[in-house]
Design an enzyme around this catalytic site. Structure first.
Site, mmCIF file in Angstrom:
data_model
loop_
_atom_site.group_PDB
_atom_site.id
_atom_site.type_symbol
_atom_site.label_atom_id
_atom_site.label_comp_id
_atom_site.label_asym_id
_atom_site.label_seq_id
_atom_site.Cartn_x
_atom_site.Cartn_y
_atom_site.Cartn_z
ATOM 1 N N HIS A 12 -6.947 0.269 7.969
ATOM 2 C CA HIS A 12 -8.393 0.338 8.146
ATOM 3 C C HIS A 12 -9.154 -0.481 7.102
ATOM 4 C CE1 HIS A 12 -8.490 4.321 5.599
ATOM 5 N NE2 HIS A 12 -7.999 3.301 4.929
ATOM 6 N N ASN A 13 -10.256 -1.050 7.562
ATOM 7 C CA ASN A 13 -11.201 -1.829 6.749
ATOM 8 C C ASN A 13 -10.678 -3.195 6.319
ATOM 9 O OD1 ASN A 13 -12.861 0.473 6.834
ATOM 10 N ND2 ASN A 13 -12.021 1.262 4.921
#
Length: 344
Positions: free
Chosen positions: A238-239
């Site tokens: 994620h991210n």
């Protein structure tokens, strides 16, 4: 289909030497070529492999000849050979399949021109599918997704809610785009899930390999830049912000909130910890463990990953350790050094 050497040369805009009327029936690599086939040599390093090859002709770089073997001289032999293979053996792209009655397309979803949505594919609420997209059997696309034109999703690809996919993207079987990131906080003696409110955005001309996973961001988008190619069994957490035209080889893992510049190469089984940046055109070697930022243009190896030159010096020293140990023991014996006395 059969074509003459002359016709194949015209096809790839090359020049031929030798019998231009020789008929070619197939195209195969050096180790498999037989009489009637054309093969290729990409550069002078592999030229010797033509000796003993049974091929009737070859595609070679400019100014290279092959001792009487008919050749087609081009600037890029691999590209020319690919075009020849497609012409002689390639299968025509099937016509648009339409929307199979066994597929499930939500009434609020929109589908562009000339679709191919195969049996048991599913398209969720208010999702927009571009023109000429191919969704194979078992594809599951969530709500509020957006797919560009000419996207191909192979069997059992899963696209979670809110995912954005650009034009001409190819995603291979069982890949998952947009699953929750692995985010937890320790509270009152247990691990509590941090909600993942972001999404995944895939740029134009990206290819995603089989069984690869790209997780949604916590509050923002996880992004993969234009032209990036990702192999099978890769994890992008994620991210993460992946740059343009990266190459990620199989079985690598990139932890959350890491980023890469453009034209980065990460070799197989490398691991990248969270919150690091890999600069433009950097290269990460196989099985490397990246624990800190990698400057633009640098090549790193090892775990922890360090500059390639330094890591190679270490590896050379490690190879010599048995010899060094033996020499040290002999020196100590001649000097009458006792290890036990030194330790005391």
């Amino acid at each position: 289909m059969s074509l003459t050497v002359r016709q194949l040369a015209e096809l790839v805009q090359g020049t031929f030497q030798g019998d231009g009327d020789l008929l070619i029936h197939g195209a195969r690599p050096l180790g498999e070529a037989r009489s009637g086939d054309i093969t290729f040599v990409e550069d002078a390093k592999h030229f010797s492999k033509l000796n003993g090859c049974q091929a009737s002709a070859a595609v070679v770089p400019h100014a290279m000849t092959a001792n009487g073997l008919p050749v087609i001289q081009v600037a890029d032999p691999l590209d020319a050979f690919v075009r020849i293979v497609r012409h002689l053996h390639g299968r025509a792209e099937p016509p648009p399949h339409g929307i199979d009655p066994r597929a499930s397309v939500h009434p609020t979803a929109t589908v562009g021109a000339d679709p191919s949505i195969h049996p048991f594919a599913a398209v969720g609420e208010e999702t927009a599918i571009g023109a000429r997209c191919r969704l194979h059997s078992g594809v599951a696309i969530g709500r509020h997704c957006r797919l560009g034109d000419d996207v191909t999703l192979y069997p059992n690809v899963v696209v979670y809610d809110g995912t954005v996919i650009g034009n001409r993207v190819m995603v291979h079987g069982n890949a998952v785009l947009g699953a929750d990131g692995f985010g937890y906080r320790f509270h009152d003696g247990r691990h509590v899930k941090v909600p993942q409110f972001g999404n995944v955005e895939i740029g134009d001309d990206v290819e995603v390999g089989a069984c690869t996973t790209i997780d949604r961001g916590t509050f923002q988008a996880t992004r993969v830049g234009e032209g990036t190619k990702i192999d099978n069994l890769v994890q992008v957490a994620h991210n993460c912000q992946v740059g343009r035209h990266n190459l990620f080889v199989s079985q690598i893992g990139i932890a959350g909130s890491s980023s890469t510049g453009d034209y980065v190469v990460v070799a197989g089984q490398a691991g990248i910890i969270d919150h690091v940046h890999i600069g433009d055109r950097a290269m990460v070697g196989a099985k490397a463990g990246v624990t800190r930022d990698v400057p633009a243009g640098q090549r790193v190896l090892g775990s922890p990953a360090i500059a390639e030159r330094d890591q190679k010096r270490i590896l050379i020293c490690l190879e010599k350790l048995p010899e060094i140990r033996r020499d040290v023991r002999l020196i100590k014996q001649r000097l009458g050094i006792d290890d036990e006395k030194l330790a005391g």
